[in-house]
Design a protein around this motif. Sequence first.
Motif, PDB file in Angstrom:
ATOM      1  N   LYS A  61       0.838  -1.480  -0.090  1.00 44.74           N
ATOM      2  CA  LYS A  61       0.046  -0.036  -0.068  1.00 44.74           C
ATOM      3  C   LYS A  61       0.955   1.784   0.118  1.00 44.74           C
ATOM      4  O   LYS A  61       1.753   0.809   0.326  1.00 44.74           O
ATOM      5  CB  LYS A  61      -1.210   0.467   1.365  1.00 44.74           C
ATOM      6  CG  LYS A  61      -0.606   0.340   2.370  1.00 44.74           C
ATOM      7  CD  LYS A  61      -1.456   0.122   4.089  1.00 44.74           C
ATOM      8  CE  LYS A  61      -0.601  -0.129   5.018  1.00 44.74           C
ATOM      9  NZ  LYS A  61      -1.821   0.081   5.777  1.00 44.74           N
ATOM     10  N   SER A  62       0.991   2.298  -0.453  1.00 40.12           N
ATOM     11  CA  SER A  62       0.623   3.714  -0.199  1.00 40.12           C
ATOM     12  C   SER A  62      -0.455   4.583  -0.490  1.00 40.12           C
ATOM     13  O   SER A  62      -1.169   4.340  -1.339  1.00 40.12           O
ATOM     14  CB  SER A  62       1.965   3.642  -1.268  1.00 40.12           C
ATOM     15  OG  SER A  62       2.305   4.941  -1.864  1.00 40.12           O
ATOM     16  N   ASP A  63      -0.352   5.627   0.042  1.00 43.27           N
ATOM     17  CA  ASP A  63      -1.215   6.876  -0.547  1.00 43.27           C
ATOM     18  C   ASP A  63      -0.767   7.763  -1.518  1.00 43.27           C
ATOM     19  O   ASP A  63      -2.319   7.954  -1.475  1.00 43.27           O
ATOM     20  CB  ASP A  63      -1.100   8.017   1.165  1.00 43.27           C
ATOM     21  CG  ASP A  63      -0.792   7.364   2.370  1.00 43.27           C
ATOM     22  OD1 ASP A  63      -2.077   6.365   2.706  1.00 43.27           O
ATOM     23  OD2 ASP A  63      -1.180   8.439   3.001  1.00 43.27           O
ATOM     24  N   GLU A  64       0.206   7.979  -1.296  1.00 39.80           N
ATOM     25  CA  GLU A  64       0.432   8.371  -3.606  1.00 39.80           C
ATOM     26  C   GLU A  64       1.413   7.712  -4.416  1.00 39.80           C
ATOM     27  O   GLU A  64       2.101   7.969  -3.939  1.00 39.80           O
ATOM     28  CB  GLU A  64       0.605   9.894  -3.245  1.00 39.80           C
ATOM     29  CG  GLU A  64      -0.453  10.573  -4.471  1.00 39.80           C
ATOM     30  CD  GLU A  64      -0.330  12.283  -3.806  1.00 39.80           C
ATOM     31  OE1 GLU A  64      -0.820  12.807  -4.991  1.00 39.80           O
ATOM     32  OE2 GLU A  64       0.944  12.663  -3.293  1.00 39.80           O
ATOM     33  N   MET A  65       0.762   7.422  -4.874  1.00 37.38           N
ATOM     34  CA  MET A  65       1.697   6.945  -5.982  1.00 37.38           C
ATOM     35  C   MET A  65       1.251   7.250  -7.705  1.00 37.38           C
ATOM     36  O   MET A  65       0.022   7.576  -7.932  1.00 37.38           O
ATOM     37  CB  MET A  65       1.690   5.218  -6.611  1.00 37.38           C
ATOM     38  CG  MET A  65       1.953   4.734  -5.011  1.00 37.38           C
ATOM     39  SD  MET A  65       2.258   2.890  -4.864  1.00 37.38           S
ATOM     40  CE  MET A  65       3.656   2.230  -5.402  1.00 37.38           C
ATOM     41  N   ILE A  66       2.185   6.954  -8.692  1.00 39.16           N
ATOM     42  CA  ILE A  66       1.681   6.624  -9.991  1.00 39.16           C
ATOM     43  C   ILE A  66       1.724   5.968 -11.172  1.00 39.16           C
ATOM     44  O   ILE A  66       2.754   4.680 -10.544  1.00 39.16           O
ATOM     45  CB  ILE A  66       2.835   8.067 -11.022  1.00 39.16           C
ATOM     46  CG1 ILE A  66       3.147   9.439 -10.289  1.00 39.16           C
ATOM     47  CG2 ILE A  66       2.824   8.021 -12.383  1.00 39.16           C
ATOM     48  CD1 ILE A  66       4.664   9.704 -10.774  1.00 39.16           C
ATOM     49  N   HIS A  67       0.854   5.258 -11.009  1.00 39.53           N
ATOM     50  CA  HIS A  67       0.537   4.360 -11.851  1.00 39.53           C
ATOM     51  C   HIS A  67       0.436   3.582 -13.241  1.00 39.53           C
ATOM     52  O   HIS A  67      -0.165   4.937 -14.109  1.00 39.53           O
ATOM     53  CB  HIS A  67      -0.409   3.389 -11.360  1.00 39.53           C
ATOM     54  CG  HIS A  67      -1.137   3.391  -9.941  1.00 39.53           C
ATOM     55  ND1 HIS A  67      -0.499   2.472  -8.600  1.00 39.53           N
ATOM     56  CD2 HIS A  67      -1.610   4.709  -8.513  1.00 39.53           C
ATOM     57  CE1 HIS A  67      -1.329   3.213  -7.457  1.00 39.53           C
ATOM     58  NE2 HIS A  67      -1.103   3.940  -7.592  1.00 39.53           N
ATOM     59  N   PHE A  68       0.968   2.872 -13.990  1.00 43.79           N
ATOM     60  CA  PHE A  68       0.535   1.711 -15.253  1.00 43.79           C
ATOM     61  C   PHE A  68      -0.303   1.099 -15.258  1.00 43.79           C
ATOM     62  O   PHE A  68       0.112  -0.055 -14.563  1.00 43.79           O
ATOM     63  CB  PHE A  68       1.854   2.174 -15.522  1.00 43.79           C
ATOM     64  CG  PHE A  68       2.662   3.988 -15.582  1.00 43.79           C
ATOM     65  CD1 PHE A  68       2.296   4.176 -16.412  1.00 43.79           C
ATOM     66  CD2 PHE A  68       3.845   3.234 -14.732  1.00 43.79           C
ATOM     67  CE1 PHE A  68       3.666   5.752 -16.751  1.00 43.79           C
ATOM     68  CE2 PHE A  68       4.210   5.558 -14.684  1.00 43.79           C
ATOM     69  CZ  PHE A  68       3.744   6.030 -16.021  1.00 43.79           C
ATOM     70  N   ILE A  69      -1.322   1.128 -16.151  1.00 43.78           N
ATOM     71  CA  ILE A  69      -1.603  -0.500 -16.469  1.00 43.78           C
ATOM     72  C   ILE A  69      -1.551  -0.503 -17.377  1.00 43.78           C
ATOM     73  O   ILE A  69      -1.990   0.395 -18.862  1.00 43.78           O
ATOM     74  CB  ILE A  69      -3.665  -0.620 -16.144  1.00 43.78           C
ATOM     75  CG1 ILE A  69      -3.034  -0.628 -14.463  1.00 43.78           C
ATOM     76  CG2 ILE A  69      -3.800  -1.322 -16.052  1.00 43.78           C
ATOM     77  CD1 ILE A  69      -3.097  -1.892 -13.719  1.00 43.78           C
ATOM     78  N   VAL A  70      -0.829  -1.410 -18.330  1.00 47.24           N
ATOM     79  CA  VAL A  70      -0.246  -1.907 -19.725  1.00 47.24           C
ATOM     80  C   VAL A  70      -1.079  -2.975 -20.035  1.00 47.24           C
ATOM     81  O   VAL A  70      -1.462  -4.070 -19.322  1.00 47.24           O
ATOM     82  CB  VAL A  70       0.520  -2.268 -19.806  1.00 47.24           C
ATOM     83  CG1 VAL A  70       0.899  -2.483 -21.506  1.00 47.24           C
ATOM     84  CG2 VAL A  70       1.783  -1.007 -19.342  1.00 47.24           C
TER      85      VAL A  70
END
Length: 190
Positions: free
Chosen positions: A58-67
């Motif tokens: 878990k983390s409160d704020e991330m940059i996510h990528f779904i490929v």
Amino acid sequence: MKMIKLEPGLKYDGSQIKPMWAFQNFGVKGSSIVNWIGPMDIKSDELVDYEDMGLEIKSDEMIHFIVEHFDVQPADMRLCYHRQRILVMIVQDLLDEIGIKTHRKGDDLYCDDGKLTVSVASCSVSSMKIHFAMNLTTTGTPKNVKTTGLLECSGELDMDMISKLPDKVSKTYIDEIEDIEEDIAKTRVF
């Protein structure tokens, strides 16, 4: 391959790694890379990597990528992992360009000794999927893992630069995949 940028705030909970997520939620047909900034909290029943069972992710704020790729039928786990590593190396190169030095261990990036990223690759009958995410800060990350965030790796990075990074990563990944396809199409075979 299509690129989709979502508004900030969507929580990554693991369900996004399931096949056809971009199509079912956003009407995106075909191969795509989706990016957004938001929290992450994966419940144990949504974990894909057996090594992660029982861990807090878990983390409160991330940059996510779904490929998601549909170009190989049936989907190929080995190719999916190769593409995951290409994505990780692209991120590492782009971070280096903005002054953030990282080192790679497999599919993870580290800044000094702190784990900056999480990533998983998976396949279904119809597609190959990758989730890759970078912490912005260590807020909300598990206490038992030494983590770091982009804002902690560089004092000169601001939210404007961060907001541009996901699109640059996505575009560079698409360009790399398309360049490979063009190389395949121009290569003489015997």
